[in-house]
Design a protein around this motif. Structure first.
Motif, PDB file in Angstrom:
ATOM      1  N   VAL A   1       0.932  -1.375   0.194  1.00 48.95           N
ATOM      2  CA  VAL A   1      -0.051  -0.148   0.028  1.00 48.95           C
ATOM      3  C   VAL A   1       0.816   1.328  -0.058  1.00 48.95           C
ATOM      4  CG1 VAL A   1      -1.793   1.187   1.333  1.00 48.95           C
ATOM      5  CG2 VAL A   1      -1.833  -1.166   1.018  1.00 48.95           C
ATOM      6  N   ASN A   2       1.927   1.392   0.848  1.00 44.37           N
ATOM      7  CA  ASN A   2       2.902   2.510   0.838  1.00 44.37           C
ATOM      8  C   ASN A   2       4.312   2.121   0.274  1.00 44.37           C
ATOM      9  OD1 ASN A   2       1.244   4.344   2.261  1.00 44.37           O
ATOM     10  ND2 ASN A   2       1.425   2.936   3.844  1.00 44.37           N
ATOM     11  N   TYR A   3       4.140   1.417  -0.959  1.00 46.46           N
ATOM     12  CA  TYR A   3       5.389   1.011  -1.734  1.00 46.46           C
ATOM     13  C   TYR A   3       6.565   2.023  -1.788  1.00 46.46           C
ATOM     14  CZ  TYR A   3       8.297  -1.702  -5.041  1.00 46.46           C
ATOM     15  OH  TYR A   3       9.287  -2.204  -5.519  1.00 46.46           O
ATOM     16  N   LYS A   4       7.680   1.512  -1.152  1.00 44.06           N
ATOM     17  CA  LYS A   4       8.879   2.628  -1.267  1.00 44.06           C
ATOM     18  C   LYS A   4       9.895   2.164  -2.436  1.00 44.06           C
ATOM     19  CE  LYS A   4       7.846   4.370   2.713  1.00 44.06           C
ATOM     20  NZ  LYS A   4       6.496   5.365   2.598  1.00 44.06           N
ATOM     21  N   THR A   5      10.006   3.005  -3.417  1.00 42.49           N
ATOM     22  CA  THR A   5      10.869   2.767  -4.517  1.00 42.49           C
ATOM     23  C   THR A   5      12.299   2.965  -4.157  1.00 42.49           C
ATOM     24  OG1 THR A   5      10.928   5.104  -5.241  1.00 42.49           O
ATOM     25  CG2 THR A   5       9.338   3.717  -6.131  1.00 42.49           C
ATOM     26  N   GLY A   6      12.543   3.496  -3.059  1.00 36.32           N
ATOM     27  CA  GLY A   6      14.057   3.764  -2.621  1.00 36.32           C
ATOM     28  C   GLY A   6      14.765   4.726  -3.334  1.00 36.32           C
ATOM     29  N   ALA A   7      13.908   5.383  -4.515  1.00 30.97           N
ATOM     30  CA  ALA A   7      14.663   6.261  -5.184  1.00 30.97           C
ATOM     31  C   ALA A   7      13.747   7.789  -5.074  1.00 30.97           C
ATOM     32  CB  ALA A   7      14.383   6.178  -6.566  1.00 30.97           C
ATOM     33  N   LYS A   8      14.761   8.856  -4.586  1.00 27.07           N
ATOM     34  CA  LYS A   8      14.172  10.028  -4.094  1.00 27.07           C
ATOM     35  C   LYS A   8      13.362  10.690  -5.440  1.00 27.07           C
ATOM     36  CE  LYS A   8      15.218  13.713  -1.079  1.00 27.07           C
ATOM     37  NZ  LYS A   8      16.194  14.737  -0.550  1.00 27.07           N
ATOM     38  N   HIS A   9      11.907  11.160  -4.813  1.00 23.95           N
ATOM     39  CA  HIS A   9      11.282  11.822  -5.919  1.00 23.95           C
ATOM     40  C   HIS A   9      10.405  10.873  -6.897  1.00 23.95           C
ATOM     41  CE1 HIS A   9      12.769  15.423  -4.122  1.00 23.95           C
ATOM     42  NE2 HIS A   9      14.054  15.202  -4.410  1.00 23.95           N
ATOM     43  N   ILE A  10      10.694   9.729  -6.677  1.00 28.27           N
ATOM     44  CA  ILE A  10       9.985   8.572  -7.782  1.00 28.27           C
ATOM     45  C   ILE A  10       9.015   7.749  -6.668  1.00 28.27           C
ATOM     46  CG2 ILE A  10      10.025   6.680  -9.172  1.00 28.27           C
ATOM     47  CD1 ILE A  10      12.752   7.647 -10.032  1.00 28.27           C
ATOM     48  N   TYR A  11       7.700   7.795  -6.983  1.00 30.79           N
ATOM     49  CA  TYR A  11       6.772   7.119  -6.252  1.00 30.79           C
ATOM     50  C   TYR A  11       5.696   6.425  -6.997  1.00 30.79           C
ATOM     51  CZ  TYR A  11       8.225  10.718  -3.044  1.00 30.79           C
ATOM     52  OH  TYR A  11       8.945  11.440  -2.140  1.00 30.79           O
ATOM     53  N   PHE A  12       5.361   5.130  -6.190  1.00 30.98           N
ATOM     54  CA  PHE A  12       4.310   4.486  -6.961  1.00 30.98           C
ATOM     55  C   PHE A  12       3.134   4.611  -6.111  1.00 30.98           C
ATOM     56  CE2 PHE A  12       7.398   0.613  -8.222  1.00 30.98           C
ATOM     57  CZ  PHE A  12       7.943   1.579  -9.161  1.00 30.98           C
ATOM     58  N   ARG A  13       1.871   5.116  -6.955  1.00 27.44           N
ATOM     59  CA  ARG A  13       0.817   5.535  -6.180  1.00 27.44           C
ATOM     60  C   ARG A  13      -0.443   4.878  -6.661  1.00 27.44           C
ATOM     61  NH1 ARG A  13       2.818  11.258  -5.627  1.00 27.44           N
ATOM     62  NH2 ARG A  13       3.997  11.290  -3.737  1.00 27.44           N
ATOM     63  N   MET A  14      -1.161   4.481  -5.650  1.00 25.93           N
ATOM     64  CA  MET A  14      -2.692   3.899  -5.963  1.00 25.93           C
ATOM     65  C   MET A  14      -3.670   4.772  -5.429  1.00 25.93           C
ATOM     66  SD  MET A  14      -1.878  -0.149  -5.299  1.00 25.93           S
ATOM     67  CE  MET A  14      -0.834   0.129  -3.461  1.00 25.93           C
ATOM     68  N   GLN A  15      -4.430   5.146  -6.208  1.00 25.92           N
ATOM     69  CA  GLN A  15      -5.299   6.203  -5.602  1.00 25.92           C
ATOM     70  C   GLN A  15      -6.889   5.844  -6.147  1.00 25.92           C
ATOM     71  OE1 GLN A  15      -3.638   9.573  -7.368  1.00 25.92           O
ATOM     72  NE2 GLN A  15      -2.994  10.344  -5.520  1.00 25.92           N
TER      73      GLN A  15
END
Length: 152
Positions: free
Chosen positions: A36-50
């Motif tokens: 649900v709160n997936y962390k890519t580990g890369a600053k400023h890149i996000y996987f979002r579910m809305q």
């Protein structure tokens, strides 16, 4: 119509149910994942579910405040477009420099499902069927390409 509190409770109940449903599934690297709160580990890149009362979306959001670096991230992801679409099994929409709901410039790669309503529990199986394969595929894709984004 739902009160603000009822809407919040329904959203929270959905994401809790989705998280519990996904919890036994390991990441592409064989680790436990917070889907649900997936962390890519890369600053400023996000996987979002809305999801809301009209639609649901799954996205890769690039939020770097420096527009030129945001564009560089986007172009780098674009170089993996065939791999991304191959892993997802479908094509997604690509938007460079959109404005988000807070007025900030973001770049977004996304897939949308509509009409769908998170506040109607009878829609939850369809929402789960939308989010589950895509977040798993994004995780698989990211495990292959994330190292290209570590230098930034």
């Amino acid at each position: 119509m739902y009160s603000k509190e009822q809407a919040s409770q329904l959203r929270q109940a959905f994401w809790t149910a989705f998280g519990q449903y996904m919890s036994p599934i390991l990441s592409a690297e064989g680790l436990r994942a917070n889907w649900v709160n997936y962390k890519t580990g890369a600053k400023h890149i996000y996987f979002r579910m809305q999801a809301d009362n009209k639609s649901a979306s799954m996205s890769i959001d690039i939020t770097h405040p420096d527009i030129e670096l945001q564009e560089l991230y986007y172009e780098q992801l674009e170089s993996y477009k065939a791999t991304l679409h191959g892993t997802l099994g479908e094509e997604w929409n690509w938007h460079l420099h959109d404005v988000d709901e807070y007025g900030k410039t973001v770049s977004r790669i996304f897939k949308e499902l509509s009409p769908i309503n998170i506040y109607q529990q009878e829609n939850w199986p369809e929402l789960i069927s939308f989010f589950k394969p895509r977040i798993i595929a994004l995780d698989e894709f990211w495990s292959d390409v994330k190292y290209a984004f570590e230098v930034y």
